[in-house]
Design a protein around this motif. Structure first.
Motif, PDB file in Angstrom:
ATOM      1  N   GLY A  87      88.497  25.830 -13.375  1.00 34.74           N
ATOM      2  CA  GLY A  87      89.457  24.998 -14.392  1.00 34.74           C
ATOM      3  C   GLY A  87      90.157  25.694 -15.707  1.00 34.74           C
ATOM      4  O   GLY A  87      90.632  26.847 -15.285  1.00 34.74           O
ATOM      5  N   ARG A 119      79.616  23.175  -9.532  1.00 33.90           N
ATOM      6  CA  ARG A 119      80.867  22.244  -9.009  1.00 33.90           C
ATOM      7  C   ARG A 119      80.074  21.055  -8.381  1.00 33.90           C
ATOM      8  O   ARG A 119      80.580  20.120  -8.307  1.00 33.90           O
ATOM      9  CB  ARG A 119      81.627  23.221  -8.042  1.00 33.90           C
ATOM     10  CG  ARG A 119      82.740  23.804  -8.626  1.00 33.90           C
ATOM     11  CD  ARG A 119      83.763  24.514  -7.657  1.00 33.90           C
ATOM     12  NE  ARG A 119      83.159  25.322  -6.833  1.00 33.90           N
ATOM     13  CZ  ARG A 119      83.132  26.658  -7.346  1.00 33.90           C
ATOM     14  NH1 ARG A 119      83.897  27.022  -8.372  1.00 33.90           N
ATOM     15  NH2 ARG A 119      82.514  27.826  -6.810  1.00 33.90           N
ATOM     16  N   ARG A 157      84.357  20.547 -13.113  1.00 38.28           N
ATOM     17  CA  ARG A 157      85.628  21.248 -12.488  1.00 38.28           C
ATOM     18  C   ARG A 157      85.800  22.589 -13.799  1.00 38.28           C
ATOM     19  O   ARG A 157      86.275  23.418 -13.243  1.00 38.28           O
ATOM     20  CB  ARG A 157      86.749  20.458 -12.599  1.00 38.28           C
ATOM     21  CG  ARG A 157      86.663  19.517 -11.439  1.00 38.28           C
ATOM     22  CD  ARG A 157      87.966  18.714 -11.497  1.00 38.28           C
ATOM     23  NE  ARG A 157      89.201  19.479 -11.080  1.00 38.28           N
ATOM     24  CZ  ARG A 157      90.230  19.623 -11.867  1.00 38.28           C
ATOM     25  NH1 ARG A 157      89.998  19.288 -13.138  1.00 38.28           N
ATOM     26  NH2 ARG A 157      91.367  20.432 -11.670  1.00 38.28           N
ATOM     27  N   ASN A 158      85.694  22.251 -15.111  1.00 31.51           N
ATOM     28  CA  ASN A 158      85.762  23.372 -15.986  1.00 31.51           C
ATOM     29  C   ASN A 158      84.529  23.827 -16.365  1.00 31.51           C
ATOM     30  O   ASN A 158      83.593  23.290 -16.995  1.00 31.51           O
ATOM     31  CB  ASN A 158      86.634  22.664 -17.221  1.00 31.51           C
ATOM     32  CG  ASN A 158      87.886  22.044 -16.679  1.00 31.51           C
ATOM     33  OD1 ASN A 158      88.753  22.455 -15.938  1.00 31.51           O
ATOM     34  ND2 ASN A 158      87.997  20.968 -17.450  1.00 31.51           N
TER      35      ASN A 158
END
Lengths: 264, 204
Positions: free
Chosen positions: A138, A119, A124-125
């Motif tokens: 995510g 992160r 985010r994913n």
């Protein structure tokens, strides 16, 4: 804004394999991967009981006492004790032979740290999978909620079913009696109606990986001959459970149950 | 740390009602029967007692003597005097009955028909099931009553009911990104499966 590519890599750590899937800019990926490996290595160096020079091995051999141990070790111990209390002792860092074994929380801590590293790198994913214990961020590469296959304990080459992350859940962990290097010690073994334990495999979905891991272990270890008792352990943490008995029957909490059955 | 609100947790699916119906496939009698017995055992007041009184274990070999209908499926093998099963359908005339049941052995031939278990108290409320036997095999188990303590208990009962394997939806492996399992750490399996998944999802 352009869409960052997905990166995948695997490395061995803590006696298992770690698999990363991260959507991140190309130039940020090498450093993120290196930091992820470093997080696992640092924790393994401190907590592995397979390494005679590790700090925890020194606790085990009596050459070091807890009050003199590092903050990191005492924090991990405190976390393990917290989960011991949360689970009525079903999860415990104290091995029957008296050795303090923090593996029950250390792998989850490593996964959590890798998630923080990823992160911080701007992703985010992502998914961080260490031996089947998985932390997600995510959505997946298709932009869909992350979906995890659950193996069939009676036939590990086959997936029993799959479950989709929902709500605030971000982590999935599975404990099974065939798992290598298990840190599971049955309480009241032989007293339950199944003898060995109510379940041969327990999967827990929770908001964080430490909770998922500890609860999966606790529910697997808590053998009281009452398969539904997992609700007592998982309920207070809002966790979802999918558990398989040695006979192959499946139990699930409502959120997962509605996903895996056609008529729910 | 979340605060624990049992009603929020357990009434998730109360709208679905609690007419849980579990079908055991013909041909999987022994396994399914044992799963169901275990599964419905929701507490110390074992529902299995209800079932065990309604479920003869296995059909005995057909006797040569003329079969006589039996209104009492089998002796109650456990100490639950309040659980007595009564058939709600007339037993089939040709139902196998042991020629000479030993007094101490509870084994008996399965009598065809639908058997309703007595109301049994459990920690979650009162439970009642019916069992249908055809050709000496369990063909259906239905929960007639799952607790009388309101929606929360009903949801708990629904929750603790086992899901037979055949009822579990198979994994849509094409959509699975990761695998979690108790034997996942087996090196070869993990390597091959996870790498395949990683490749499948390497969409760039």
């Amino acid at each position: 804004m352009t869409t960052a590519p997905w990166h995948h890599d695997r490395f061995a750590a803590m006696g298992t394999m770690v698999s990363l899937g991260v959507q991140l800019a190309d130039d940020a990926w090498p450093a993120a991967l290196a930091a992820a490996k470093a997080a696992f290595e640092e924790l393994e160096a401190r907590f592995s009981l397979y390494r005679p020079e590790s700090e925890l091995s020194h606790i085990a051999d009596g050459s070091l006492t807890l009050p003199a141990a590092s903050d990191e070790l005492r924090d991990a111990y405190a976390l393990a004790v917290r989960w011991r209390n949360e689970t009525g002792g079903a999860f415990t860092p104290d091995r029957p032979d008296g050795v303090l074994d923090l593996n029950g929380v250390v792998k989850a801590l490593a996964i959590e740290q890798v998630g923080a590293v990823i992160r911080a790198a701007g992703a985010r994913n992502f998914s961080v999978n260490a031996g089947g214990d998985i932390l997600y961020g995510g959505v997946d590469a298709a932009g869909e909620p992350w979906t995890t296959g659950i193996t069939d304990p009676l036939d590990p080459d086959v997936l029993l079913t799959s479950v989709e992350l929902f709500g605030e859940h971000r982590a999935i962990a599975t404990s099974g009696f065939s798992e290598r290097g298990q840190h599971i010690w049955l309480h009241g073994a032989g007293t339950g109606s199944f003898g060995l334990g109510d379940f041969s495999q327990v999967t827990v979905m929770a908001t964080d990986i430490v909770a998922a891991d500890a609860l999966a272990t606790a529910i697997l270890a808590a053998s009281d001959g009452r398969p539904a008792a997992f609700a007592d352990l998982a309920g207070p943490h809002g966790a979802e459970v999918l558990a398989v008995t040695p006979d192959g029957a499946v139990y699930a909490t409502p959120g997962i149950r509605s996903q895996i059955t056609a008529d729910s | 740390m979340q605060t624990y609100d049992p009603s929020a947790y357990f009434t998730h699916h109360q709208g679905k009602g609690f007419a849980v119906r579990v079908r055991a496939a013909i041909g999987a009698v022994v396994a399914s029967g044992s799963i169901l017995l275990v599964g419905w055992n929701v507490g110390q007041q074992s529902l299995a007692n209800t079932l065990s009184s309604a479920l003869p274990a296995r059909p005995a070999p057909a006797p040569s003597a003329a079969a006589k209908p039996s209104a009492t499926p089998s002796p109650v093998p456990t100490a639950m005097p309040t659980t007595v099963a009564t058939p709600t359908a007339a037993p089939a005339p040709a139902a196998p009955v042991p020629a000479a049941p030993a007094p101490a052995a509870p084994a008996a031939g399965a009598t065809d028909g639908t058997f309703t278990g007595s109301l049994t108290n459990t920690p979650y409320g009162t439970v009642q099931v019916s069992v249908t036997i055809a050709g000496g095999k369990i063909t259906d188990v239905a929960a007639l009553k799952l607790t009388d303590r309101g929606s929360q208990s009903a949801s708990i009962s629904r929750q603790v009911a086992p899901i037979l394997k055949g009822e579990v939806l198979a994994a849509q492996s094409a959509n699975v990104s990761n695998v979690s399992g108790g034997t996942y750490t087996t090196e070869g399996y993990l390597m091959s499966l996870q790498s395949a998944l990683d490749q499948a999802h390497f969409t760039g």
